[in-house]
Design a protein around this motif. Structure first.
Motif, PDB file in Angstrom:
ATOM      1  N   CYS A   1      83.603  84.108 155.759  1.00 55.39           N
ATOM      2  CA  CYS A   1      83.178  82.813 155.204  1.00 55.39           C
ATOM      3  C   CYS A   1      81.834  82.410 155.794  1.00 55.39           C
ATOM      4  CB  CYS A   1      84.200  81.715 155.522  1.00 55.39           C
ATOM      5  SG  CYS A   1      85.764  81.879 154.678  1.00 55.39           S
ATOM      6  N   LEU A   2      81.716  82.586 157.116  1.00 58.25           N
ATOM      7  CA  LEU A   2      80.478  82.184 157.789  1.00 58.25           C
ATOM      8  C   LEU A   2      79.301  83.043 157.351  1.00 58.25           C
ATOM      9  CD1 LEU A   2      81.883  81.471 161.350  1.00 58.25           C
ATOM     10  CD2 LEU A   2      80.794  79.816 159.837  1.00 58.25           C
TER      11      LEU A   2
ATOM     12  N   TYR B   1      85.104  73.375 156.017  1.00 54.48           N
ATOM     13  CA  TYR B   1      83.928  74.180 155.700  1.00 54.48           C
ATOM     14  C   TYR B   1      82.812  73.934 156.716  1.00 54.48           C
ATOM     15  CZ  TYR B   1      80.712  76.703 152.672  1.00 54.48           C
ATOM     16  OH  TYR B   1      79.836  77.630 152.162  1.00 54.48           O
ATOM     17  N   ARG B   2      82.675  72.679 157.093  1.00 57.32           N
ATOM     18  CA  ARG B   2      81.607  72.312 158.023  1.00 57.32           C
ATOM     19  C   ARG B   2      81.861  72.767 159.451  1.00 57.32           C
ATOM     20  NH1 ARG B   2      76.773  70.806 155.933  1.00 57.32           N
ATOM     21  NH2 ARG B   2      77.129  69.864 153.922  1.00 57.32           N
ATOM     22  N   HIS B   3      83.141  72.926 159.791  1.00 56.43           N
ATOM     23  CA  HIS B   3      83.467  73.263 161.182  1.00 56.43           C
ATOM     24  C   HIS B   3      83.898  74.716 161.347  1.00 56.43           C
ATOM     25  CE1 HIS B   3      83.527  68.864 161.466  1.00 56.43           C
ATOM     26  NE2 HIS B   3      83.256  69.050 162.732  1.00 56.43           N
ATOM     27  N   LEU B   4      83.688  75.515 160.321  1.00 51.24           N
ATOM     28  CA  LEU B   4      84.145  76.908 160.394  1.00 51.24           C
ATOM     29  C   LEU B   4      83.588  77.640 161.613  1.00 51.24           C
ATOM     30  CD1 LEU B   4      84.049  78.242 156.720  1.00 51.24           C
ATOM     31  CD2 LEU B   4      86.021  78.145 158.230  1.00 51.24           C
ATOM     32  N   GLY B   5      82.357  77.297 161.955  1.00 53.23           N
ATOM     33  CA  GLY B   5      81.720  77.981 163.075  1.00 53.23           C
ATOM     34  C   GLY B   5      82.431  77.775 164.392  1.00 53.23           C
TER      35      GLY B   5
END
Lengths: 178, 200
Positions: A5-6, A50-54
């Motif tokens: 995803c990233l 989605y915003r915190h996937l990292g």
């Protein structure tokens, strides 16, 4: 999956949503939201995810992270009177109190996640397996004899086949990380 | 060495108390076979989950909400700064309006204005026989044009259409009659327009 995803793999993100959408929605309903409010919450939680996937390298930790976000979101919306929780308010409040006070508050989240993953995995089994498992483990579970009769198979085949079906289910769940 | 000589089926029969003689499996488990201990643990955890999953319909978000979530990967890179989501409210709706560029080939054009905090979104709809042409513009309350990075229209069935962004406007040249959720990705936030009815 998260790494993909990233890296910008939209198909991986699709798969992640497919895997967790039932879990997020079910947990929102569990907190007393209506289906419409749970729908809204699902979209906002998706954005946060989605915003915190990292920060979420391990899929195994995802359900706990999602559960914490969902709890905060529901609690915040309830306090701001943006949502009406269904059911008796005292029961909802007690449910919130129990959530934090129980001996292992993660158990219910884990159970919901397992149930969600089993649903996904069942879809990938063949029709015969799904019917057999439904007859043996579903809400109207029957004995081996009735299952054999309904499925038109020898009685002696029921036990071995249900073991093979469960082994396939387990393999599918392992592929999903469990 | 601790060779695992118990099959998955035997372990399942043991767990479900279907074995006439449980002794051999119990002795095997007592010998410390980690593989069988893991399989037994899996059965204890997942058979109740299987019963629950088989006993009730799968809960899930609407197709539209799921489509919105999937669309995220098409509109931005993951892991960016958190964007707020603003839900816009309809503040004006009128027909027979004038708008430069509207072609007036179908029925009466319609204008709608939505507001979400400091963002104002104007929508002009030009209906035709089976579809509608939708043009939109976003502004600040001071009248400064805010050009969205992308705009998606999502139907209740979860189908989505991406607008063409032309200058300060976004265009949906052919939307079938129905209800849509419009998702505007701005520089620092999402703006959602719910239940935008087209063609009625």
């Amino acid at each position: 999956m998260i790494a993909a995803c990233l890296a910008g793999d939209a198909a991986a993100w699709d798969a992640l949503i497919t895997r967790y959408q039932g879990f997020i929605f079910a947990l929102a309903l569990r907190y007393g939201l209506s289906a419409a409010d749970a729908d809204d919450l699902f979209q906002d939680v998706s954005i946060k995810l989605y915003r915190h996937l990292g920060e979420l390298r391990e899929v195994r930790r995802l359900s706990g992270w999602l559960a914490a976000v969902i709890r905060q979101e529901v609690w915040g919306r309830w306090r701001r009177r943006e949502v009406v929780l269904l059911g008796d308010l005292s029961e909802v409040e007690q449910s919130w109190a129990d959530w934090g006070a129980g001996p292992d508050p993660e158990q219910e989240v884990l159970a919901l996640e397992r149930e969600n993953l089993v649903r996904i995995s069942l879809d990938s089994l063949g029709e015969e397996c799904r019917r057999l498992l439904a007859l043996l483990y579903g809400p109207e579970a029957t004995g081996y004899a009735e299952a054999a009769e309904r499925l038109g198979m020898p009685l002696g085949s029921v036990g071995p086949r249900r073991a093979r079906c469960l082994a396939r289910l387990r393999k599918k769940l392992e592929e999903l990380g469990y | 060495m601790n060779p695992c000589n118990v099959t998955f089926e035997e372990l399942l029969d043991y767990h479900e108390q279907r074995l006439a003689d449980r002794g051999p499996v119990e002795r095997h488990l007592g010998s410390g076979c980690t593989e069988c201990a893991e399989r037994l643990s899996w059965l204890r955890q997942f058979l109740p989950a299987l019963s629950s999953a088989l006993g009730s319909p799968a809960p899930g978000p609407s197709a539209r909400a799921a489509a919105f979530a999937r669309a995220l990967a098409r509109t931005e890179a993951p892991g960016g700064p958190a964007l707020r989501t603003l839900v816009a409210h309809l503040v004006f709706e009128g027909r027979d309006v004038s708008m430069p560029g509207l072609r007036r080939t179908g029925g009466e054009p319609r204008q709608r204005v939505y507001e979400a905090e400091a963002v104002v979104v104007n929508l002009w709809e030009e209906p035709s026989e089976e579809s509608a042409y939708l043009i939109g513009q976003a502004y600040s309350r001071e009248g400064t044009a805010l050009v969205p990075a992308s705009v998606e229209a999502v139907s209740p069935e979860g189908r989505s259409w991406r607008a063409e962004v032309r200058g300060e406007e976004f265009h949906f040249p052919r939307l079938a009659a129905g209800s849509y959720e419009l998702l505007l990705k701005m520089a620092d936030q999402w703006v959602r327009l719910r239940d935008v009815r087209v063609g009625d």
